[in-house]
Design a protein around this motif. Structure first.
Motif, mmCIF file in Angstrom:
data_model
loop_
_atom_site.group_PDB
_atom_site.id
_atom_site.type_symbol
_atom_site.label_atom_id
_atom_site.label_comp_id
_atom_site.label_asym_id
_atom_site.label_seq_id
_atom_site.Cartn_x
_atom_site.Cartn_y
_atom_site.Cartn_z
ATOM 1 N N TRP A 69 14.178 -38.450 38.453
ATOM 2 C CA TRP A 69 13.172 -37.575 39.055
ATOM 3 C C TRP A 69 13.203 -36.200 38.403
ATOM 4 O O TRP A 69 12.155 -35.623 38.077
ATOM 5 C CB TRP A 69 13.470 -37.456 40.561
ATOM 6 N N ARG A 124 10.181 -34.303 36.274
ATOM 7 C CA ARG A 124 9.633 -33.012 36.697
ATOM 8 C C ARG A 124 9.732 -31.996 35.568
ATOM 9 O O ARG A 124 8.849 -31.161 35.380
ATOM 10 C CB ARG A 124 10.379 -32.486 37.937
ATOM 11 N N PRO A 156 5.089 -29.064 37.120
ATOM 12 C CA PRO A 156 6.025 -29.865 37.912
ATOM 13 C C PRO A 156 5.773 -29.840 39.412
ATOM 14 O O PRO A 156 6.196 -30.741 40.116
ATOM 15 C CB PRO A 156 7.383 -29.241 37.587
ATOM 16 N N LEU A 195 7.175 -28.292 41.745
ATOM 17 C CA LEU A 195 8.505 -28.578 42.261
ATOM 18 C C LEU A 195 8.589 -28.449 43.789
ATOM 19 O O LEU A 195 9.104 -29.336 44.470
ATOM 20 C CB LEU A 195 9.527 -27.638 41.602
ATOM 21 N N ARG A 226 6.837 -31.181 45.650
ATOM 22 C CA ARG A 226 7.541 -32.464 45.506
ATOM 23 C C ARG A 226 8.776 -32.547 46.392
ATOM 24 O O ARG A 226 9.231 -33.634 46.741
ATOM 25 C CB ARG A 226 7.963 -32.654 44.052
#
Length: 488
Positions: free
Chosen positions: A403, A407, A413, A415, A418
């Motif tokens: 993962w 990313r 990404p 981030l 997510r």
């Protein structure tokens, strides 16, 4: 010993044949008359145990001068349940606290409509309305005290009635005294303190000398704390999906509201006293009737008892009270008009009011109430969700390196977005035990203790979500950062 074993043995050759036949007919009629009720009561108890997985039950049905006793299962030490096995009776204790107060009323020491501050000067609250709280308000749960302003799940819990009263100094009421009902255990702890102050004895000592001993309840006593040990008292049980495990009771404040320990024999005496057939010289019929009379604004609650609604084909009225702790439950109910009563003591969770209802129905020939345990389905679902959650989070932990690499390779990404699902899982696990008992209330991590005792599988689900969710979240962030360092 069977009924036949109790009869003297005769030589059939010497015994006159016609008398032998008559004796046989008489015995058959006697067994046909007595066996169905006994067998029916046992069947009802067996049905309840099969539905709730209850390890031990002591039950009785009182009908006039007769008492049918049903004993089944084992106690927390593995011994067979008897009529002298000790059980915690939980909130059924409130009927005894109310009676203790009524004894003092009859002796002229207090009136039910006296303000509490008149008899208990140490009673203070951060709310001027507290001065209007009366003794009657306490015993009918109409004082205005509420779980919303006075959290009763505090660990470690206060142990003495005096301490419970002192801790109300910074609390407020949720309603004007006498205007609405809310079942709140602290009411009865205050009542216990009133008994102590007016009598000059500890609450347990007053119950012992003034109530239990006169009624011949030799196996009955009380403890201030719900989890306090007592001589001869075995552990209760947690039952989850049919598996019973003997565990200690959850710590809590029980003085006055739920601390009595008793036996089936003694509780039969207690019901007989409340039916007016035992201890008539202890309390007047008028005071006894007052204890059983629903109070104003109390939603059917009397003084340590409550009126219980019944279907149209059941007895015309029922006076009852149940009791529930984490590892003990019980129920007692009687019909003043019919003269029948039922009593149930169990050493695990469940719904014993269903059992008392069906024991009375079996005795009176009225329809039984179907029994089902909703927690069986709830626990099965929670266990399934726990397994699924654990599998998903372990997968997230194992695949965290992949993962992080994806990313880092992505041009955008996203981030934070997510990581939101994992963060929500952690938050859900942390707050669920509190919110399920107090929806919308403030976060109180002490509710974790309550959940662990009352719904252990839900606590396991929350713990799984918190721990594995935090590990997955932390591992993803750490590996994401390491992937960036390598790129540099």
């Amino acid at each position: 010993m069977s009924p036949g074993d109790a009869l003297p043995r005769f030589d059939v050759v010497c015994f006159p044949r016609h008398l032998f036949v008559l004796a046989g007919v008489f015995a058959a009629v006697l067994l046909a008359w007595t066996a169905p009720a006994h067998a029916g009561g046992e069947r009802v108890v067996d049905d309840y145990r099969s539905v709730y997985g209850t390890p031990g039950v002591a039950a009785a049905v009182i009908d006039g001068s007769s008492v049918e006793t049903i004993l089944a299962g084992r106690d927390g030490n593995g011994a067979a349940v008897t009529a002298r096995t000790p059980f915690r009776i939980a909130s059924m204790s409130k009927s005894m606290t109310a009676t203790a107060v009524m004894l003092l009323v009859e002796r002229g020491r207090v009136s039910l409509d006296d303000p509490v501050v008149k008899v208990l000067p140490d009673f203070r609250m951060a709310d001027p309305r507290f001065a209007g709280v009366t003794v009657r308000h306490l015993l009918s749960h109409t004082s205005g005290l509420s779980g919303s302003t006075n959290n009763e799940y505090v660990f470690p819990p206060p142990r003495a009635a005096q301490e419970i009263v002192a801790e109300l100094a910074d609390k407020t009421l949720a309603a004007d005294p006498g205007t609405r009902a809310e079942y709140h255990n602290t009411n009865y702890s205050i009542a216990a303190r009133i008994v102590e102050v007016l009598s000059g004895k500890s609450f347990d000592a007053f119950l012992h000398t003034e109530l239990f001993t006169p009624l011949g309840m030799t196996g009955t006593g009380s403890t201030p704390g719900c989890s306090d040990g007592a001589e001869g008292l075995p552990s209760g049980y947690e039952v989850v999906l049919g598996v019973a495990v003997a565990v200690p009771e959850m710590p809590g404040m029980c003085v006055g509201n739920g601390g009595v320990i008793s036996t089936l024999d003694d509780m039969v005496r207690w019901l007989r006293f409340n039916q007016g057939t035992l201890g008539a010289d202890l309390l007047s019929a008028r005071s006894l009737a007052e204890l059983h009379t629903a109070q104003p604004k109390a939603d059917g609650y009397a003084l340590g008892w409550q009126a219980r609604s019944v279907p149209a084909d059941a007895p015309p009225s029922l006076i009852a009270h149940g009791g529930t702790l984490a590892t003990w439950t019980g129920d007692m109910v009687f019909s003043p008009e019919k003269g029948v009563a039922a009593l149930v003591l169990t050493n695990s969770g469940g719904d014993p009011s269903l059992l008392t209802a069906n024991l009375l129905a079996e005795r009176l020939g009225t329809p039984a109430t179907p029994m089902s345990n909703p927690l069986t389905l709830v626990n099965a679902i929670v266990l399934g969700l726990t397994v699924v959650m654990a599998a998903l989070l372990v997968t997230a932990i194992v695949r965290a390196r992949r993962w992080a690499a994806r990313r880092r390779a992505a041009r955008r990404p996203w981030l934070v977005l997510r990581l939101v699902p994992l963060a929500l899982v952690v938050v859900l696990g942390a707050v669920l035990p509190a919110q399920i008992w107090d929806p919308g209330g403030p976060l109180n991590l002490q509710y974790w203790i309550v959940t662990a005792w009352l719904m252990p599988l839900l606590a396991l689900f929350s713990l799984t979500s918190c721990v594995l969710g935090a590990v997955a979240l932390g591992r993803r962030l750490w590996l994401f950062r390491r992937a960036g360092d390598r790129l540099v």
